[in-house]
Design a protein around this motif. Structure first.
Motif, mmCIF file in Angstrom:
data_model
loop_
_atom_site.group_PDB
_atom_site.id
_atom_site.type_symbol
_atom_site.label_atom_id
_atom_site.label_comp_id
_atom_site.label_asym_id
_atom_site.label_seq_id
_atom_site.Cartn_x
_atom_site.Cartn_y
_atom_site.Cartn_z
ATOM 1 N N THR A 145 29.735 55.557 -1.203
ATOM 2 C CA THR A 145 28.448 55.054 -0.841
ATOM 3 C C THR A 145 28.255 54.327 0.601
ATOM 4 O OG1 THR A 145 28.122 54.596 -3.262
ATOM 5 C CG2 THR A 145 26.776 53.499 -1.811
ATOM 6 N N VAL A 164 24.949 64.769 0.091
ATOM 7 C CA VAL A 164 24.615 63.300 -0.098
ATOM 8 C C VAL A 164 23.159 63.137 -0.866
ATOM 9 C CG1 VAL A 164 24.332 61.352 1.279
ATOM 10 C CG2 VAL A 164 26.300 62.645 1.547
ATOM 11 N N ILE A 165 23.049 62.067 -1.258
ATOM 12 C CA ILE A 165 21.544 61.800 -1.937
ATOM 13 C C ILE A 165 21.279 60.325 -1.508
ATOM 14 C CG2 ILE A 165 21.643 63.040 -4.177
ATOM 15 C CD1 ILE A 165 22.447 60.609 -5.471
ATOM 16 N N LYS A 167 19.007 57.018 -2.521
ATOM 17 C CA LYS A 167 18.284 56.059 -3.598
ATOM 18 C C LYS A 167 17.584 55.080 -2.884
ATOM 19 C CE LYS A 167 21.948 57.168 -7.173
ATOM 20 N NZ LYS A 167 23.038 56.489 -7.989
ATOM 21 N N GLU A 187 18.266 64.754 -2.326
ATOM 22 C CA GLU A 187 19.545 65.103 -1.537
ATOM 23 C C GLU A 187 18.872 65.140 0.027
ATOM 24 O OE1 GLU A 187 22.443 68.885 -0.805
ATOM 25 O OE2 GLU A 187 21.572 68.753 -2.625
ATOM 26 N N GLN A 205 24.447 58.118 -0.841
ATOM 27 C CA GLN A 205 25.752 58.281 -1.788
ATOM 28 C C GLN A 205 26.203 59.674 -1.825
ATOM 29 O OE1 GLN A 205 25.349 57.326 -6.032
ATOM 30 N NE2 GLN A 205 26.316 55.471 -5.551
ATOM 31 N N ARG A 206 27.638 59.940 -2.015
ATOM 32 C CA ARG A 206 28.018 61.392 -2.324
ATOM 33 C C ARG A 206 27.502 61.886 -3.497
ATOM 34 N NH1 ARG A 206 31.773 63.746 -5.091
ATOM 35 N NH2 ARG A 206 32.729 61.675 -5.702
ATOM 36 N N LEU A 207 26.779 63.096 -3.453
ATOM 37 C CA LEU A 207 26.283 63.757 -4.675
ATOM 38 C C LEU A 207 27.209 63.910 -5.679
ATOM 39 C CD1 LEU A 207 23.944 64.850 -6.606
ATOM 40 C CD2 LEU A 207 24.179 66.880 -5.056
ATOM 41 N N GLU A 209 28.779 66.449 -8.248
ATOM 42 C CA GLU A 209 28.563 67.610 -8.744
ATOM 43 C C GLU A 209 28.646 67.873 -10.283
ATOM 44 O OE1 GLU A 209 29.725 71.010 -6.543
ATOM 45 O OE2 GLU A 209 29.647 69.895 -4.510
ATOM 46 N N LEU A 233 18.407 66.867 -10.825
ATOM 47 C CA LEU A 233 19.208 65.881 -10.087
ATOM 48 C C LEU A 233 18.721 64.382 -10.649
ATOM 49 C CD1 LEU A 233 20.690 64.856 -7.742
ATOM 50 C CD2 LEU A 233 18.625 64.879 -6.511
ATOM 51 N N ASP A 234 17.664 64.051 -11.263
ATOM 52 C CA ASP A 234 17.471 62.742 -11.618
ATOM 53 C C ASP A 234 16.761 62.918 -13.053
ATOM 54 O OD1 ASP A 234 16.692 60.149 -12.369
ATOM 55 O OD2 ASP A 234 15.609 59.711 -10.578
#
Length: 316
Positions: A145, A164-165, A167, A187, A205-207, A209, A233-234
């Motif tokens: 993160t 990466v996402i 937030k 993303e 933050q790294r997504l 998978e 995703l969410d």
């Protein structure tokens, strides 16, 4: 013989979760006083004394009254904010501050009261950087993160850990053309980032998978893990696409959750995890005021009863 005092439930008028808990407590014969701090002073009054024995006095709504020295527990849900529309801007700001530190300070200082959760502890736990750091310290896995306002750092992070996402660090009311909107998790690529990153703080933050999500609701010492399956995703963006199933906790996770809550002084938490293809649970966040009642019908888990047990201070 002294009879047990009431449960205070602090929330707005439109709160179906609170309604379920109140109905359960009424069925048990437990006295309840529901109030919205936003009703002060028009439909809510209080007269608190503070002496050698702590806080005493009374709190009164249009239909109920509570002895502040005998409140057994306080369930702090989702009250509306103080409002003084009849006052000038400066007077309203002053009145709001006095209400917050007056009524808010009294409600946060009740002797012998069990807080679910204490409003000050909720405030501490709502900071995402703190939550991630504490989760890691408690032994939970967290995705890499970055929290930054530096464009170069953001681009380097995205290139290194893609996908990466982004937030939001908090979710205040956001309106576009008068319409309430949600700042969604999304993303991002390095090419999408520009100088606007320097305008405020951002969380990247790294997504993970994932193959599924898990919502773990902790009520006192009881832990209720529910797997949530979807292609989102969410998952919070479309509840109609979700399916649910009760799952066991991986070894060590339950103890870590209680260490997390103990760190912040909480007795309730709604934890979110992403589960990857290897079955690893990745901590995403804990909401100290999160929703939970919608999970009971599809799973049969006794969530409402467990919350009522906690507030009643029942040993069951």
């Amino acid at each position: 013989m002294t009879h047990p005092g009431p449960v205070l439930i602090v929330t707005m008028i439109d709160d179906p979760t609170a309604d379920l808990v109140i109905d359960e407590l009424y069925d048990r014969g437990v006295p309840v006083v529901r109030l919205d701090s936003g009703d002060f002073p028009a439909a809510l009054s209080f007269a608190a004394t503070i002496g050698e024995r702590g806080v005493g006095g009374s709190l009164t709504t249009p239909t109920r009254s509570a002895d502040l020295s005998r409140v057994r527990s306080l369930y702090y849900r989702r009250p509306s904010g103080f409002a003084f529309p009849h006052l000038s801007e400066e007077d309203a700001r002053f009145a709001t501050t006095q209400a917050r530190y007056g009524l808010g300070g009294v409600l946060a200082s009740l002797p012998g009261c069990l807080y679910v959760n204490h409003p000050h502890r909720i405030g501490d736990a709502e900071f995402k950087p703190s939550g991630l750091a504490v989760a890691a310290g408690c032994g939970l896995r967290i995705p890499e993160t970055l929290i930054t306002s530096d464009l170069g750092a953001a681009r380097r992070f995205v290139r290194r850990y893609a996908p990466v996402i982004y937030k939001p660090l908090s979710t205040p009311l956001y309106r576009v053309d008068g319409v309430s909107c949600t700042v969604e998790i999304a993303e991002v690529t390095a090419g999408q980032l520009d100088e606007s990153v320097s305008g405020t703080a951002h969380l990247f933050q790294r997504l993970v998978e994932k193959v599924a999500d898990v919502r773990v609701t902790v009520i006192g010492r009881r832990v209720f893990p529910v797997r949530i399956d979807s292609d989102l995703l969410d998952w919070r963006t479309d509840y109609e696409k979700l399916s649910y199933g009760v799952v066991p906790l991986p070894e060590g996770v339950g103890a870590a959750l209680h260490r997390y809550l103990d760190h912040f002084g909480l007795v309730f938490g709604a934890f979110d995890f992403a589960v990857d293809r290897d079955g690893t649970w990745w901590f995403l966040e804990c909401n100290p005021s999160g929703q939970w009642a919608w999970l009971e019908p599809p799973t049969g888990l006794p969530l409402v009863g467990s919350m009522a047990d906690l507030l009643e201070r029942s040993p069951r």
